[in-house]
Design a protein around this motif. Structure first.
Motif, mmCIF file in Angstrom:
data_model
loop_
_atom_site.group_PDB
_atom_site.id
_atom_site.type_symbol
_atom_site.label_atom_id
_atom_site.label_comp_id
_atom_site.label_asym_id
_atom_site.label_seq_id
_atom_site.Cartn_x
_atom_site.Cartn_y
_atom_site.Cartn_z
ATOM 1 N N LEU A 5 0.823 -1.209 0.000
ATOM 2 C CA LEU A 5 0.000 0.000 0.000
ATOM 3 C C LEU A 5 0.862 1.266 0.000
ATOM 4 O O LEU A 5 0.539 2.238 -0.684
ATOM 5 C CB LEU A 5 -0.964 -0.013 1.188
ATOM 6 N N GLU A 6 1.956 1.246 0.743
ATOM 7 C CA GLU A 6 2.850 2.410 0.733
ATOM 8 C C GLU A 6 3.469 2.611 -0.647
ATOM 9 O O GLU A 6 3.647 3.762 -1.079
ATOM 10 C CB GLU A 6 3.939 2.252 1.797
ATOM 11 N N SER A 7 3.761 1.532 -1.350
ATOM 12 C CA SER A 7 4.339 1.670 -2.690
ATOM 13 C C SER A 7 3.336 2.285 -3.669
ATOM 14 O O SER A 7 3.721 2.814 -4.702
ATOM 15 C CB SER A 7 4.838 0.318 -3.216
ATOM 16 N N GLU A 8 2.046 2.225 -3.317
ATOM 17 C CA GLU A 8 1.000 2.833 -4.137
ATOM 18 C C GLU A 8 0.656 4.250 -3.666
ATOM 19 O O GLU A 8 -0.275 4.873 -4.183
ATOM 20 C CB GLU A 8 -0.259 1.958 -4.123
ATOM 21 N N GLY A 9 1.395 4.752 -2.682
ATOM 22 C CA GLY A 9 1.232 6.137 -2.263
ATOM 23 C C GLY A 9 0.354 6.373 -1.044
ATOM 24 O O GLY A 9 0.068 7.518 -0.699
ATOM 25 N N TYR A 10 -0.073 5.316 -0.361
ATOM 26 C CA TYR A 10 -0.894 5.475 0.836
ATOM 27 C C TYR A 10 -0.027 5.612 2.077
ATOM 28 O O TYR A 10 1.082 5.088 2.128
ATOM 29 C CB TYR A 10 -1.815 4.262 1.023
ATOM 30 N N GLU A 11 -0.553 6.306 3.076
ATOM 31 C CA GLU A 11 0.061 6.304 4.399
ATOM 32 C C GLU A 11 -0.614 5.172 5.160
ATOM 33 O O GLU A 11 -1.838 5.114 5.238
ATOM 34 C CB GLU A 11 -0.158 7.628 5.107
ATOM 35 N N VAL A 12 0.169 4.252 5.713
ATOM 36 C CA VAL A 12 -0.390 3.042 6.303
ATOM 37 C C VAL A 12 -0.076 2.961 7.789
ATOM 38 O O VAL A 12 1.067 3.127 8.210
ATOM 39 C CB VAL A 12 0.142 1.777 5.582
ATOM 40 N N PHE A 13 -1.119 2.688 8.560
ATOM 41 C CA PHE A 13 -0.996 2.443 9.984
ATOM 42 C C PHE A 13 -1.314 0.969 10.202
ATOM 43 O O PHE A 13 -2.134 0.402 9.477
ATOM 44 C CB PHE A 13 -1.985 3.304 10.774
ATOM 45 N N THR A 14 -0.691 0.347 11.197
ATOM 46 C CA THR A 14 -0.933 -1.069 11.434
ATOM 47 C C THR A 14 -1.292 -1.322 12.890
ATOM 48 O O THR A 14 -0.886 -0.574 13.786
ATOM 49 C CB THR A 14 0.298 -1.922 11.073
ATOM 50 N N ALA A 15 -2.060 -2.394 13.097
ATOM 51 C CA ALA A 15 -2.433 -2.832 14.436
ATOM 52 C C ALA A 15 -2.459 -4.351 14.443
ATOM 53 O O ALA A 15 -2.923 -4.968 13.487
ATOM 54 C CB ALA A 15 -3.792 -2.261 14.816
ATOM 55 N N LEU A 16 -1.986 -4.950 15.517
ATOM 56 C CA LEU A 16 -1.901 -6.402 15.630
ATOM 57 C C LEU A 16 -3.120 -7.040 16.294
ATOM 58 O O LEU A 16 -3.152 -8.253 16.480
ATOM 59 C CB LEU A 16 -0.639 -6.796 16.406
ATOM 60 N N SER A 17 -4.108 -6.231 16.654
ATOM 61 C CA SER A 17 -5.337 -6.771 17.248
ATOM 62 C C SER A 17 -6.486 -5.807 16.982
ATOM 63 O O SER A 17 -6.275 -4.638 16.658
ATOM 64 C CB SER A 17 -5.170 -6.952 18.759
ATOM 65 N N GLY A 18 -7.695 -6.310 17.147
ATOM 66 C CA GLY A 18 -8.862 -5.453 16.995
ATOM 67 C C GLY A 18 -8.860 -4.320 17.991
ATOM 68 O O GLY A 18 -9.154 -3.171 17.648
ATOM 69 N N GLU A 19 -8.506 -4.628 19.223
ATOM 70 C CA GLU A 19 -8.474 -3.605 20.268
ATOM 71 C C GLU A 19 -7.473 -2.496 19.924
ATOM 72 O O GLU A 19 -7.770 -1.315 20.066
ATOM 73 C CB GLU A 19 -8.109 -4.229 21.624
ATOM 74 N N GLY B 254 -6.396 -1.705 16.943
ATOM 75 C CA GLY B 254 -6.908 -0.983 15.780
ATOM 76 C C GLY B 254 -7.976 0.020 16.157
ATOM 77 O O GLY B 254 -7.976 1.157 15.666
ATOM 78 N N LEU B 255 -8.897 -0.367 17.037
ATOM 79 C CA LEU B 255 -9.952 0.551 17.479
ATOM 80 C C LEU B 255 -9.364 1.745 18.225
ATOM 81 O O LEU B 255 -9.807 2.883 18.037
ATOM 82 C CB LEU B 255 -10.962 -0.187 18.361
ATOM 83 N N ALA B 256 -8.362 1.504 19.044
ATOM 84 C CA ALA B 256 -7.712 2.593 19.771
ATOM 85 C C ALA B 256 -7.015 3.549 18.805
ATOM 86 O O ALA B 256 -7.098 4.774 18.949
ATOM 87 C CB ALA B 256 -6.713 2.033 20.785
ATOM 88 N N LEU B 257 -6.345 3.002 17.807
ATOM 89 C CA LEU B 257 -5.661 3.837 16.813
ATOM 90 C C LEU B 257 -6.678 4.654 16.021
ATOM 91 O O LEU B 257 -6.442 5.826 15.718
ATOM 92 C CB LEU B 257 -4.836 2.950 15.881
ATOM 93 N N LEU B 258 -7.813 4.062 15.714
ATOM 94 C CA LEU B 258 -8.863 4.755 14.962
ATOM 95 C C LEU B 258 -9.400 5.967 15.733
ATOM 96 O O LEU B 258 -9.786 6.959 15.132
ATOM 97 C CB LEU B 258 -9.989 3.776 14.642
ATOM 98 N N GLU B 259 -9.397 5.894 17.040
ATOM 99 C CA GLU B 259 -9.834 7.028 17.859
ATOM 100 C C GLU B 259 -8.844 8.180 17.831
ATOM 101 O O GLU B 259 -9.226 9.337 17.977
ATOM 102 C CB GLU B 259 -10.050 6.583 19.313
ATOM 103 N N ARG B 260 -7.561 7.876 17.646
ATOM 104 C CA ARG B 260 -6.506 8.898 17.688
ATOM 105 C C ARG B 260 -6.132 9.470 16.331
ATOM 106 O O ARG B 260 -5.527 10.534 16.246
ATOM 107 C CB ARG B 260 -5.235 8.304 18.297
#
Length: 102
Positions: free
Chosen positions: A31-45, A47-53
């Motif tokens: 995805l980064e090679s296609e020009g996106y900024e990518v965030f990652t999370a190793l669990s649902g919890e 990911g949800l926390a990152l989505l809030e921030r």
């Protein structure tokens, strides 16, 4: 210089959530090679926390995860951000109930 700064500010942000680090790393690189900024999370919890921030434009989400599966995570995301596109992935298609696809 201005074009580079403008592109950096307009990059779409994608959140990838997957308990498999190899798959997560591969998706991030692609995805980064296609020009996106990518965030990652190793669990649902996580990911949800990152989505809030962080402002996120789309989510790529693994279905088969421990503790909270992708359908549960997607349901929680849809409650607060129904307009947010979610791509639900699984290497085990036969294990994904049809209700998870709605």
């Amino acid at each position: 210089m201005t074009d580079t700064v403008t592109r950096e500010k307009t990059k779409k942000k994608i959140l990838c959530i997957d308990d498999d680090t190899a798959g997560l790393t591969l998706r991030k690189m692609m995805l980064e090679s296609e020009g996106y900024e990518v965030f990652t999370a190793l669990s649902g919890e996580e990911g949800l926390a990152l989505l809030e921030r962080q402002h996120i434009d789309a989510i790529v989400l693994d279905y088969q995860m421990p503790a909270m599966n992708g359908a549960d995570v997607a349901r929680l995301i849809r409650e607060s951000r129904p307009e947010l596109p979610i791509v639900l992935l699984s290497g085990y298609v036969e294990e994904v109930p049809s209700a998870a696809l709605n």
